[in-house]
Write a protein that holds these residues in place. Structure first.
Motif, short mmCIF file in Angstrom:
data_model
loop_
_atom_site.label_atom_id
_atom_site.label_comp_id
_atom_site.label_asym_id
_atom_site.label_seq_id
_atom_site.Cartn_x
_atom_site.Cartn_y
_atom_site.Cartn_z
N TYR A 1 0.85 -1.19 0.00
CA TYR A 1 0.00 0.00 0.00
C TYR A 1 0.88 1.24 0.00
O TYR A 1 1.73 1.41 0.87
N THR A 2 0.68 2.11 -0.99
CA THR A 2 1.48 3.33 -1.11
C THR A 2 0.60 4.55 -0.91
O THR A 2 -0.46 4.66 -1.52
N VAL B 1 5.60 5.09 1.88
CA VAL B 1 5.28 6.52 1.88
C VAL B 1 6.04 7.22 0.76
O VAL B 1 7.27 7.11 0.66
N ARG B 2 5.30 7.93 -0.07
CA ARG B 2 5.90 8.84 -1.04
C ARG B 2 5.73 10.23 -0.45
O ARG B 2 4.63 10.76 -0.37
N ALA B 3 6.82 10.80 0.00
CA ALA B 3 6.81 12.09 0.67
C ALA B 3 6.95 13.19 -0.38
O ALA B 3 8.02 13.41 -0.93
N ALA B 4 5.85 13.86 -0.68
CA ALA B 4 5.82 14.90 -1.69
C ALA B 4 6.06 16.25 -1.02
O ALA B 4 5.23 16.72 -0.24
N ALA B 5 7.21 16.83 -1.31
CA ALA B 5 7.59 18.08 -0.65
C ALA B 5 8.69 18.78 -1.45
O ALA B 5 9.26 18.19 -2.37
N ARG B 6 8.98 20.01 -1.08
CA ARG B 6 10.06 20.77 -1.73
C ARG B 6 11.43 20.19 -1.43
O ARG B 6 12.31 20.21 -2.26
N ARG B 7 11.58 19.70 -0.21
CA ARG B 7 12.89 19.17 0.18
C ARG B 7 12.71 17.75 0.72
O ARG B 7 11.61 17.36 1.11
N ALA B 8 13.78 17.01 0.75
CA ALA B 8 13.72 15.61 1.19
C ALA B 8 13.39 15.54 2.68
O ALA B 8 13.97 16.27 3.48
N PRO B 9 12.48 14.66 3.05
CA PRO B 9 12.13 14.48 4.46
C PRO B 9 13.10 13.52 5.14
O PRO B 9 13.93 12.89 4.49
N GLY C 1 1.27 5.85 -9.15
CA GLY C 1 1.59 4.61 -8.45
C GLY C 1 1.13 4.57 -7.00
O GLY C 1 1.37 3.59 -6.31
N SER C 2 0.43 5.60 -6.53
CA SER C 2 -0.05 5.62 -5.16
C SER C 2 -1.48 5.09 -5.07
O SER C 2 -2.26 5.24 -6.00
N ASP C 3 -1.78 4.49 -3.94
CA ASP C 3 -3.12 3.99 -3.68
C ASP C 3 -3.98 5.04 -3.00
O ASP C 3 -5.21 5.00 -3.10
N ALA C 4 -3.34 5.94 -2.29
CA ALA C 4 -4.06 6.97 -1.53
C ALA C 4 -3.20 8.21 -1.43
O ALA C 4 -2.00 8.17 -1.70
N ALA C 5 -3.83 9.30 -1.03
CA ALA C 5 -3.10 10.55 -0.85
C ALA C 5 -3.57 11.23 0.42
O ALA C 5 -4.76 11.20 0.76
N TYR C 6 -2.63 11.83 1.11
CA TYR C 6 -2.91 12.66 2.28
C TYR C 6 -2.63 14.07 1.83
O TYR C 6 -1.51 14.40 1.43
N PRO D 1 -8.80 22.05 -6.39
CA PRO D 1 -9.59 21.16 -7.25
C PRO D 1 -8.75 20.57 -8.39
O PRO D 1 -8.92 19.40 -8.74
N ASP D 2 -7.84 21.35 -8.96
CA ASP D 2 -6.98 20.85 -10.02
C ASP D 2 -6.01 19.79 -9.48
O ASP D 2 -5.71 18.81 -10.16
N LEU D 3 -5.54 20.00 -8.27
CA LEU D 3 -4.63 19.03 -7.65
C LEU D 3 -5.36 17.71 -7.40
O LEU D 3 -4.81 16.63 -7.67
N ILE D 4 -6.58 17.78 -6.94
CA ILE D 4 -7.37 16.57 -6.72
C ILE D 4 -7.63 15.85 -8.04
O ILE D 4 -7.53 14.62 -8.12
N ARG D 5 -7.91 16.59 -9.09
CA ARG D 5 -8.07 15.98 -10.42
C ARG D 5 -6.78 15.30 -10.87
O ARG D 5 -6.81 14.21 -11.43
N ALA D 6 -5.64 15.94 -10.62
CA ALA D 6 -4.35 15.35 -11.00
C ALA D 6 -4.13 14.03 -10.26
O ALA D 6 -3.63 13.07 -10.85
N ALA D 7 -4.51 13.99 -9.00
CA ALA D 7 -4.37 12.75 -8.22
C ALA D 7 -5.27 11.67 -8.82
O ALA D 7 -4.85 10.51 -9.00
N ALA D 8 -6.50 12.03 -9.13
CA ALA D 8 -7.44 11.05 -9.71
C ALA D 8 -6.96 10.55 -11.07
O ALA D 8 -7.02 9.35 -11.36
N GLU D 9 -6.45 11.46 -11.88
CA GLU D 9 -5.95 11.07 -13.20
C GLU D 9 -4.73 10.16 -13.10
O GLU D 9 -4.46 9.34 -13.97
N ALA D 10 -3.99 10.28 -11.99
CA ALA D 10 -2.81 9.43 -11.77
C ALA D 10 -3.22 8.08 -11.19
O ALA D 10 -2.36 7.21 -10.97
N GLY D 11 -4.51 7.90 -10.90
CA GLY D 11 -5.00 6.61 -10.42
C GLY D 11 -5.19 6.51 -8.91
O GLY D 11 -5.45 5.43 -8.39
N VAL D 12 -5.09 7.63 -8.21
CA VAL D 12 -5.29 7.60 -6.76
C VAL D 12 -6.78 7.50 -6.48
O VAL D 12 -7.58 8.18 -7.08
#
Length: 93
Positions: free
Chosen positions: A6-7, A32-40, A62-67, A82-93
């Motif tokens: 689960y990603t 966890v795919r940590a989406a950020a400006r700098r490495a966590p 490639g993610s199953d879910a998004a926070y 709303p555009d970000l949520i669409r991008a997530a959905a289009e990527a298969g989240v």
């Protein structure tokens, strides 16, 4: 689906809230795919910028879910969400 398969993409993984969500997700056995400006400190880093829409799809692919927590102090974030949520959905989240 097993926990290890689960990603979850955590947008803002180095921010006040996101950095607390990362260890919790890892403790559950999630990838966890940590989406950020700098490495966590933890998780697989994927560069993400609110103002760079080209960085959005790779963060979710490639993610199953998004926070996702909308940053109240980022100009325009509420309008672009709303555009970000669409991008997530289009990527298969």
């Amino acid at each position: 689906m097993s926990a290890g398969a689960y990603t979850v993409t955590i947008v803002g993984a180095t921010g006040k809230t996101g950095r607390r969500a990362v260890p919790d997700a890892l403790q559950r056995g999630w990838r966890v795919r940590a989406a950020a400006r700098r490495a966590p400190a933890h998780g697989e880093w994927q560069r993400f910028e609110w103002d760079d829409r080209a960085s959005w799809a790779p963060a979710f692919r490639g993610s199953d879910a998004a926070y996702l927590l909308i940053p109240f102090n980022h100009p325009g974030a509420a309008d672009t969400t709303p555009d970000l949520i669409r991008a997530a959905a289009e990527a298969g989240v």
